[in-house]
Write an enzyme that holds these catalytic residues in place. Structure first.
Site, PDB file in Angstrom:
ATOM      1  CD  GLU A   1      -7.797 -29.080  12.986  1.00 35.76           C
ATOM      2  OE1 GLU A   1      -6.925 -29.935  13.208  1.00 35.76           O
ATOM      3  OE2 GLU A   1      -8.444 -29.035  11.921  1.00 35.76           O
TER       4      GLU A   1
ATOM      5  CD  GLU B   1      -8.830 -32.800  15.683  1.00 36.58           C
ATOM      6  OE1 GLU B   1      -8.308 -33.077  14.574  1.00 36.58           O
ATOM      7  OE2 GLU B   1      -9.771 -31.995  15.807  1.00 36.58           O
TER       8      GLU B   1
END
Length: 364
Positions: free
Chosen positions: A186, A300
């Site tokens: 991320e 995710e």
């Protein structure tokens, strides 16, 4: 009589010679065709080499949970090792995070290797997710490992390359196949802050570190796909800004995104409706692929464990929304084996050690 005897001898010789000329064609000799179950038969669809769509789970917590005595059970109540249970539920790929020098050793090189060996033995495809930190790296924090924090950009890029190479080399030497590698987790505004911070006016730090990771991956697993990961798949403009910024300076093979479509809303004291975020995410997938010509994966995904029906509906929506896109390469549920009572995480897909039923969608 002599003529008769001579004729009989000649016939006997002829008959014997005729039998020998026919023997190579008789059934069961080495010249017969191989049967269909020889090693040349096609691989089954769930082997990593044949994998075209990942139905995955990040189960990085599993060894730590086991150390605390937690157990896992299938639908009939039989205790099973978590990785094998994931395969039974329909999962064909797993993801493991890597930390450099974490407290307690969980998710370090040795721990990742132990988990990956299990997956390899079960024929599951494997993704390795480098955080380049001693702990969690995400949009709110990208702290470099303590041993790296005073390094220059050149020194830190060398450290990224060495760490990536060492972990992947340990996996390869153990016979583990790796299909995907995330270089950073991320990384919305870079990694290893402030050295690798990313902004509209500063891309050099992040691109230098990310490319050092890319080169390391390809040196060990040339065929592995390198993923650059951004959060919040529902936010098209932020993702467009990010991938537009890095696409000219960072080498990568695949776009990786996160989606948690119903985080707890403190204003309404409830989980919000998941449908807007899921709809926006599918639109984002399409647009990013169109603009940047890269395959896309949802690395995710998570929903409240207390609302398994909604979680199943949301996951089904995503799977239906991408089923006709050959460039969309899969979905990974994040830590489905986790439970709030076990480690405080509310977005898994297990209760009392058993699946809530969400992952069974992966059997489709």
């Amino acid at each position: 009589m002599k003529k008769i005897a001579l004729l009989a001898a000649m016939l006997a010789i002829f008959a014997c010679t005729g039998e020998n000329t026919n023997t190579p064609d008789t059934p069961g000799t080495p010249d017969t065709p191989q049967t269909p179950d020889t090693p040349d038969t096609p691989e089954t669809p769930d082997t990593p080499d044949a994998l075209s769509f990942a139905k995955g789970a990040d189960i990085s917590w599993v060894t730590e949970m086991e150390s605390k005595g937690y157990k896992f059970y299938n639908a009939s109540g039989t205790e099973k090792e978590c990785t094998a249970l994931m395969k039974e539920l329909g999962v064909n790929a797993v993801r493991y995070r890597v930390w450099v020098n974490p407290s307690g050793g969980w998710c370090n090189k040795a721990d990742v290797l132990a988990k990956a060996k299990r997956a390899q033995e079960l024929g599951l495809a494997i993704m390795i997710d480098f955080h380049y930190s001693d702990t969690w790296a995400d949009p709110g924090k990208q702290d470099p490992p303590a041993a790296w924090k005073d390094k220059s950009l050149v020194e830190m890029s060398a450290a990224v390359n060495t760490h990536t190479t060492e972990v992947l080399r340990a996996l390869k030497d153990a016979g583990v196949d790796v299909k995907w590698v995330q270089v950073g987790n991320e990384t919305n505004t870079g990694m290893c802050w402030p050295t690798g911070s990313l902004s509209s006016s500063s891309t050099q730090g992040f691109s230098t570190l990310a490319n050092a990771g890319y080169d390391a991956v390809k040196s060990v697993y040339p065929e592995a796909l390198v993923i650059i990961h951004h959060s919040n798949a529902q936010e098209l403009e932020k993702n467009r800004w990010f991938y537009g910024l890095v696409s000219g300076s960072v080498r990568f093979d695949m776009i990786g995104l996160s989606l948690y479509p119903s985080y707890w809303d403190n204003k309404i004291k409830a989980y919000p409706d998941w449908t807007p975020y899921c709809s926006q995410a599918v639109a984002t997938f399409k647009e990013l692929n169109r603009e940047f010509s890269k395959p896309v994966m949802l690395v995710e995904f998570g929903m409240p464990v207390s609302e398994p029906d909604k979680a199943q509906a949301a996951l089904q929506y995503i799977l239906d929304g991408v089923k006709d896109f050959d460039w969309f390469k899969g979905v990974f549920y994040w830590e489905p084996e986790s439970e709030h009572s076990r480690n405080g995480y509310d977005y898994g897909a297990f209760a009392n050690g058993k699946s809530t039923g969400v992952l069974e969608l992966f059997k489709q």
